[in-house]
Design a protein around this motif. Structure first.
Motif, PDB file in Angstrom:
ATOM      1  N   GLU A 275       0.813  -1.221   0.000  1.00  0.00           N
ATOM      2  CA  GLU A 275       0.000   0.000   0.000  1.00  0.00           C
ATOM      3  C   GLU A 275       0.846   1.271   0.000  1.00  0.00           C
ATOM      4  N   ASP A 276       2.097   1.171   0.474  1.00  0.00           N
ATOM      5  CA  ASP A 276       2.958   2.349   0.488  1.00  0.00           C
ATOM      6  C   ASP A 276       4.418   1.910   0.569  1.00  0.00           C
ATOM      7  N   VAL A 277       5.329   2.883   0.582  1.00  0.00           N
ATOM      8  CA  VAL A 277       6.750   2.578   0.589  1.00  0.00           C
ATOM      9  C   VAL A 277       7.173   1.820   1.850  1.00  0.00           C
ATOM     10  N   PRO A 278       6.771   2.224   3.059  1.00  0.00           N
ATOM     11  CA  PRO A 278       7.156   1.438   4.243  1.00  0.00           C
ATOM     12  C   PRO A 278       6.687  -0.009   4.165  1.00  0.00           C
ATOM     13  N   ALA A 279       5.484  -0.219   3.630  1.00  0.00           N
ATOM     14  CA  ALA A 279       4.988  -1.596   3.506  1.00  0.00           C
ATOM     15  C   ALA A 279       5.841  -2.386   2.523  1.00  0.00           C
ATOM     16  N   PHE A 280       6.265  -1.736   1.436  1.00  0.00           N
ATOM     17  CA  PHE A 280       7.148  -2.419   0.486  1.00  0.00           C
ATOM     18  C   PHE A 280       8.425  -2.874   1.183  1.00  0.00           C
ATOM     19  N   TRP A 281       9.075  -1.987   1.942  1.00  0.00           N
ATOM     20  CA  TRP A 281      10.341  -2.347   2.568  1.00  0.00           C
ATOM     21  C   TRP A 281      10.155  -3.362   3.688  1.00  0.00           C
ATOM     22  N   ASP A 282       9.040  -3.304   4.401  1.00  0.00           N
ATOM     23  CA  ASP A 282       8.784  -4.325   5.425  1.00  0.00           C
ATOM     24  C   ASP A 282       8.795  -5.713   4.809  1.00  0.00           C
ATOM     25  N   TRP A 283       8.224  -5.813   3.609  1.00  0.00           N
ATOM     26  CA  TRP A 283       8.191  -7.112   2.931  1.00  0.00           C
ATOM     27  C   TRP A 283       9.538  -7.401   2.255  1.00  0.00           C
ATOM     28  N   ALA A 284      10.080  -6.420   1.559  1.00  0.00           N
ATOM     29  CA  ALA A 284      11.247  -6.645   0.718  1.00  0.00           C
ATOM     30  C   ALA A 284      12.475  -7.078   1.515  1.00  0.00           C
ATOM     31  N   LEU A 285      12.702  -6.484   2.683  1.00  0.00           N
ATOM     32  CA  LEU A 285      13.923  -6.776   3.430  1.00  0.00           C
ATOM     33  C   LEU A 285      13.922  -8.176   4.047  1.00  0.00           C
ATOM     34  N   THR A 286      12.778  -8.803   4.096  1.00  0.00           N
ATOM     35  CA  THR A 286      12.733 -10.198   4.558  1.00  0.00           C
ATOM     36  C   THR A 286      12.750 -11.184   3.387  1.00  0.00           C
ATOM     37  N   HIS A 287      12.743 -10.658   2.160  1.00  0.00           N
ATOM     38  CA  HIS A 287      12.708 -11.530   0.986  1.00  0.00           C
ATOM     39  C   HIS A 287      13.865 -11.276   0.016  1.00  0.00           C
ATOM     40  N   TRP A 288      14.767 -10.367   0.351  1.00  0.00           N
ATOM     41  CA  TRP A 288      15.901 -10.080  -0.528  1.00  0.00           C
ATOM     42  C   TRP A 288      16.766 -11.320  -0.704  1.00  0.00           C
ATOM     43  N   ASP A 289      17.135 -11.619  -1.943  1.00  0.00           N
ATOM     44  CA  ASP A 289      17.938 -12.801  -2.248  1.00  0.00           C
ATOM     45  C   ASP A 289      18.927 -12.442  -3.365  1.00  0.00           C
ATOM     46  N   LEU A 290      20.172 -12.173  -2.992  1.00  0.00           N
ATOM     47  CA  LEU A 290      21.167 -11.776  -3.982  1.00  0.00           C
ATOM     48  C   LEU A 290      21.393 -12.858  -5.033  1.00  0.00           C
ATOM     49  N   SER A 291      21.179 -14.114  -4.677  1.00  0.00           N
ATOM     50  CA  SER A 291      21.414 -15.197  -5.636  1.00  0.00           C
ATOM     51  C   SER A 291      20.448 -15.130  -6.817  1.00  0.00           C
ATOM     52  N   ARG A 292      19.366 -14.366  -6.685  1.00  0.00           N
ATOM     53  CA  ARG A 292      18.408 -14.229  -7.781  1.00  0.00           C
ATOM     54  C   ARG A 292      18.788 -13.110  -8.755  1.00  0.00           C
ATOM     55  N   VAL A 293      19.754 -12.281  -8.404  1.00  0.00           N
ATOM     56  CA  VAL A 293      20.119 -11.142  -9.256  1.00  0.00           C
ATOM     57  C   VAL A 293      20.759 -11.663 -10.541  1.00  0.00           C
ATOM     58  N   PRO A 294      20.252 -11.260 -11.694  1.00  0.00           N
ATOM     59  CA  PRO A 294      20.814 -11.762 -12.960  1.00  0.00           C
ATOM     60  C   PRO A 294      22.138 -11.081 -13.297  1.00  0.00           C
ATOM     61  N   ALA A 295      22.983 -11.798 -14.014  1.00  0.00           N
ATOM     62  CA  ALA A 295      24.245 -11.228 -14.470  1.00  0.00           C
ATOM     63  C   ALA A 295      24.073 -10.446 -15.765  1.00  0.00           C
ATOM     64  N   ARG A 296      22.973 -10.672 -16.488  1.00  0.00           N
ATOM     65  CA  ARG A 296      22.778  -9.980 -17.758  1.00  0.00           C
ATOM     66  C   ARG A 296      22.111  -8.622 -17.526  1.00  0.00           C
ATOM     67  N   ASN A 297      22.330  -7.704 -18.472  1.00  0.00           N
ATOM     68  CA  ASN A 297      21.714  -6.395 -18.411  1.00  0.00           C
ATOM     69  C   ASN A 297      20.265  -6.466 -18.886  1.00  0.00           C
ATOM     70  N   CYS A 298      19.526  -5.376 -18.735  1.00  0.00           N
ATOM     71  CA  CYS A 298      18.107  -5.440 -19.062  1.00  0.00           C
ATOM     72  C   CYS A 298      17.604  -4.079 -19.525  1.00  0.00           C
ATOM     73  N   LEU A 299      16.387  -4.075 -20.029  1.00  0.00           N
ATOM     74  CA  LEU A 299      15.674  -2.860 -20.391  1.00  0.00           C
ATOM     75  C   LEU A 299      14.954  -2.323 -19.155  1.00  0.00           C
ATOM     76  N   PRO A 300      14.464  -1.081 -19.199  1.00  0.00           N
ATOM     77  CA  PRO A 300      13.822  -0.511 -17.996  1.00  0.00           C
ATOM     78  C   PRO A 300      12.657  -1.326 -17.451  1.00  0.00           C
TER      79      PRO A 300
END
Length: 307
Positions: A275-300
């Motif tokens: 619903e808002d930015v604080p809610a995004f970070w509350d969820w995101a910081l418990t689900h961050w996974d660097l192993s999912r970050v792609p090595a290839r570049n991307c479009l916006p």
């Protein structure tokens, strides 16, 4: 020179250049470094890379900071400004001079372009001034002797990396012809002085990392870990850039850009729209996974590209 992070605690950083408003590509880098630090309870610092004053846009630094706050990217401590830290860089050069690892160079860019072979990031400096300036030549820049074994490290996104710095770029500049300290020196000195343990940044700096590791070794500084995030490119394959005012992000409506940046980094989407930015970070910081970050570049939009 080195300020250690609290024992066992990680410390990351985001270091934008105030040459324009924050754009989407920089937001991706800021989000990745912030999430990687905060997800483990670490600290996150902000440092303005404002050494190149002629390129600085008045008001851009404050605008970037306001934008970071609007996106929930709150930093620890005070913001550092490279333009106020030149004494640290001069001290590092004195240390290298005492070790006889630097020398003055009188070559112009044009001369290097004509005499150097193609390298990793432009012409390789051919060592013209290594044995001393030719008669009648005035010193312009100061270079580090790049001799040494190949530099290897393991990038947390791209895996094992190895570069022969002397062959790839040659002796590289530490102080420019205009008297300004070069990026490679300033970033190494600052990361050590601020006790940075984990560097998370864009993949455009992946080829610079061996030079920074070589400098760290010469100066006796600790080596952080590195993770280089995918670049966001336009459809012609160019990196988004503040100098072209590409896709600036707006502080008035941060959530859509946060979700797009999260997707660019390969992270699983939240099960429901926050619903808002604080809610995004509350969820995101418990689900961050660097192993999912792609090595290839991307479009916006997060689509893969061959860039």
């Amino acid at each position: 020179m080195t300020a250690l992070a609290p024992a066992g605690r990680r410390r990351g950083r985001f270091a934008p250049s105030p040459t324009g408003p924050l754009h989407f590509g920089s937001l991706v880098a800021a989000l990745g470094s912030f999430a990687d630090a905060r997800a483990t309870g670490g600290e996150w610092l902000v440092r303005m890379e404002d050494l190149d004053r002629p390129r600085e846009v008045p008001g851009a630094a404050d605008d970037i900071l306001r934008t970071l706050e609007a996106f929930g990217l709150y930093w620890d401590g005070t913001v550092a400004y490279q333009s106020r830290r030149t004494a640290l860089y001069a001290g590092a050069i004195k240390q290298l001079e005492a070790l006889k690892l630097v020398y003055p160079c009188g070559c112009t860019r044009r001369e290097i372009g004509l005499g150097g072979l193609p390298g990793a990031e432009g012409p390789i400096y051919p060592g013209t001034c290594r044995q001393g300036l030719a008669p009648g030549r005035e010193p312009r820049s100061l270079r580090l002797r790049a001799d040494g074994p190949e530099v290897g490290f393991s990038d947390r996104v791209h895996g094992p990396q190895c570069q022969d710095v002397a062959r790839a770029v040659g002796d590289f500049v530490l102080r420019r012809a205009d008297g300004l300290h070069a990026y490679q020196l300033a970033v190494v000195v600052d990361d050590a002085a601020q006790g940075i343990t984990d560097i998370v940044r864009g993949a455009d700096l992946l080829l610079s990392t061996p030079r920074q590791l070589r400098l760290q070794a010469c100066l006796g500084l600790p080596q952080p870990t590195y993770a280089h995030l995918p670049l966001v490119l336009d459809r012609s394959g160019r990196k988004l850039s503040k100098s072209r005012t590409d896709l600036p992000v707006t502080a008035a409506d941060p959530l859509p850009a946060l979700l797009r940046a999260w997707a660019v980094l390969g992270q699983a989407p939240p099960p429901a729209a926050p619903e808002d930015v604080p809610a995004f970070w509350d969820w995101a910081l418990t689900h961050w996974d660097l192993s999912r970050v792609p090595a290839r570049n991307c479009l916006p939009g997060g689509e893969p590209t061959n860039g």
